[in-house]
Enzyme design. Structure first.
Site, PDB file in Angstrom:
ATOM      1  N   ASP A   1     -10.656  93.221 -28.394  1.00 41.50           N
ATOM      2  CA  ASP A   1     -11.156  92.319 -29.431  1.00 41.50           C
ATOM      3  C   ASP A   1     -11.759  91.077 -28.764  1.00 41.50           C
ATOM      4  OD1 ASP A   1     -11.396  90.395 -31.404  1.00 41.50           O
ATOM      5  OD2 ASP A   1      -9.513  90.908 -32.395  1.00 41.50           O
TER       6      ASP A   1
ATOM      7  N   HIS B   1     -33.849  85.605 -14.371  1.00 42.78           N
ATOM      8  CA  HIS B   1     -33.814  85.900 -15.812  1.00 42.78           C
ATOM      9  C   HIS B   1     -35.125  86.499 -16.278  1.00 42.78           C
ATOM     10  CE1 HIS B   1     -30.430  83.579 -18.015  1.00 42.78           C
ATOM     11  NE2 HIS B   1     -29.985  84.380 -17.089  1.00 42.78           N
TER      12      HIS B   1
HETATM   13  C1  MEV Z   1     -26.817  82.530 -19.444  1.00 44.17           C
HETATM   14  O1  MEV Z   1     -26.424  83.577 -20.281  1.00 44.17           O
HETATM   15  C2  MEV Z   1     -25.628  81.986 -18.690  1.00 44.17           C
HETATM   16  C3  MEV Z   1     -25.906  80.769 -17.829  1.00 44.17           C
HETATM   17  O2  MEV Z   1     -26.513  79.736 -18.602  1.00 44.17           O
HETATM   18  C4  MEV Z   1     -24.573  80.313 -17.289  1.00 44.17           C
HETATM   19  C5  MEV Z   1     -24.603  78.989 -16.555  1.00 44.17           C
HETATM   20  O3  MEV Z   1     -25.463  78.134 -16.845  1.00 44.17           O
HETATM   21  O4  MEV Z   1     -23.708  78.804 -15.715  1.00 44.17           O
HETATM   22  C6  MEV Z   1     -26.856  81.092 -16.704  1.00 44.17           C
END
Ligand code: MEV
Length: 445
Positions: free
Chosen positions: A301, A398
């Protein structure tokens, strides 16, 4: 089946057949009902047994909602290799986990320890009268409360678990007449929600029953009102620790030319998350990227885990980082402590075929082992995020991963995909740069 309808308000919906439900939805809400129906049906499983199973997980199932199940290999945890299943929609998460796993696999791997495994539940009730009498009453009925749960606890006791303790807590300084039975449990390999709630409801029943035979209570004092009986998803005594460490010079890698500089900047980034809530929330969100993905894959969960973890992150009065880092005597250390109430038996674990698959891939761990694997996934994710943030920046990785989503949105052909991927090996990916480039290609091709 008949239903009564008034401007999209419907009674008796849950009693309609699945076909009737989707027909009603398609007709009521969609400009193209045929298309809506065919979309829903496209996501039905062709294996009727599997579909029926999913239909029965919740009420009013109309179709299935897919999320990818990915895997991150090469996790070395306490000397043993794992491939971790991850259910997540965010494009860069699995790649980041796999990268961090590989990085640490050649630097001693992850070390973990389960610090404790205690679960909590409470009966919240109102008592108007003499607190000392209530205490006496509680001491008298405590054993009865436990004995009355015998049929519920029998199996759990066979597995070595059960009720650990019940305390009476006076909370009248916070709300007039408010008390609790605060109980602790060991639920072994199950998450234990049903077990705990059943025990609590039995405690409440015993409390209400026994009050009548306690002679020193006045009529008003006998009038105990049980407000509710429910487990707590805050489990500050169900904690697992995961850590990595290595000599500074071993940190050297593609984007880490100067390991000392890297480690110092990394530690600073963690310190910022320790003292600055705005950063801490995002920092911990990155940790939860890893934690939730495996929590979902193993049928646990994730809402319970999320609520408990964030409460724990605020335990000292200010929301703060779950992870910590230091450099001491030339050694870089990075660690995390999180509360995780998880189960590897009960619930979805033996029902959902992909949950069974995920657990088998993890070699059917005990709940304690799963806590350790999940904490490692969180630490790995946090390491990957901080490494990117403090070196290349987060967008490079990303957007490279996000490129696929953009190409899907633009319905790029295979030929276009090849050319675009090649181009963006050396160029910055943004949504508009990909649109511009594909338009250029489409004019040429
Ligand atoms: C994105 O999903 C997560 C991050 O923003 C975490 C972070 O900033 O440490 C990259």
């Amino acid at each position: 089946m008949k239903y009564f309808k008034m401007n999209n308000f419907i009674t008796g919906f849950s009693k309609l057949s699945k076909e009737e439900k989707i027909n009603w939805i398609a007709k009521e809400y969609f400009s193209n009902p045929k298309e809506a129906l065919s979309l829903l049906k496209n996501y039905w499983n062709t294996d009727e047994k599997i579909q029926n199973l999913h239909d029965e997980f919740i009420e009013n199932t109309i179709t299935n909602f897919y999320l990818p199940l990915g895997v991150a290999p090469n996790f070395l945890i306490n000397g043993k290799h794992y491939t971790i299943p991850m259910v997540i929609e965010e494009s860069s998460v699995v790649a980041a986990a796999a990268k961090a796993a590989k990085f640490w696999s050649t630097r001693g791997g992850f070390k973990t320890t389960v610090l404790n495994t205690e679960k909590i539940g409470q009966v919240h009730f109102m008592f108007t009268g003499d607190a000392l009498k209530l205490e006496k009453f509680f001491l008298e009925i405590k054993a009865k409360c436990i004995a009355a749960t015998e049929s519920i606890t029998k199996n759990m006791q066979k597995r070595g678990g059960g009720i650990l303790e019940i305390e009476l807590r006076n909370k009248t300084h916070l709300i007039e007449n408010y008390y609790q039975l605060h109980a602790t449990f060991d639920t072994k390999d199950s998450m234990g929600a049903n077990f705990i709630n059943s025990c609590l409801e039995q405690f409440a029943k015993t409390l209400k029953e026994e009050v009548h035979s306690f002679e020193s209570f006045s009529e008003e004092e006998k009038n105990i009102e049980v407000v509710m009986s429910i487990l707590s998803n805050y489990v500050p005594n169900c904690i697992v620790r995961a850590e990595v460490s290595c000599p500074l010079e071993e940190l050297i890698e593609k984007h880490i030319n100067d390991p000392k500089d890297f480690a110092e900047k990394f530690v600073r980034a963690v310190q910022i998350a320790e003292i600055e809530p705005f950063r801490a929330v995002t920092h911990n969100k990155g940790i939860m990227n890893g934690i939730d993905a495996i929590v979902i894959a193993t049928g646990n969960d994730f809402r319970a885990v999320e609520a408990g973890v964030h409460a724990y992150a605020s335990r000292n009065g200010q929301y703060s980082s779950l992870s910590h880092a230091k450099i001491e005597n030339g050694i870089f250390s990075f660690w995390l402590e999180v509360p995780l109430a998880l189960g590897t038996v009960g619930g979805l674990t033996s029902l959902h075929p992909l949950v069974k698959f995920s657990l088998e891939m993890l070699e059917n761990p005990t709940a304690k082992e799963l806590m350790q694997i999940v904490a490692v996934a969180g630490l790995a994710q946090n390491f990957a995020a901080l490494r990117s943030l403090t070196t290349t920046g987060i967008q490079e990785g990303h957007m490279k991963m996000h490129l696929n989503n953009i190409l899907n949105q633009l319905e790029a052909t295979d030929e276009e995909r090849l050319l675009i991927r090649k181009h963006f090996e050396k160029n910055v990916v943004t949504h508009s740069s990909v649109v511009d480039y594909i338009q250029k290609l489409r004019r040429i091709i």
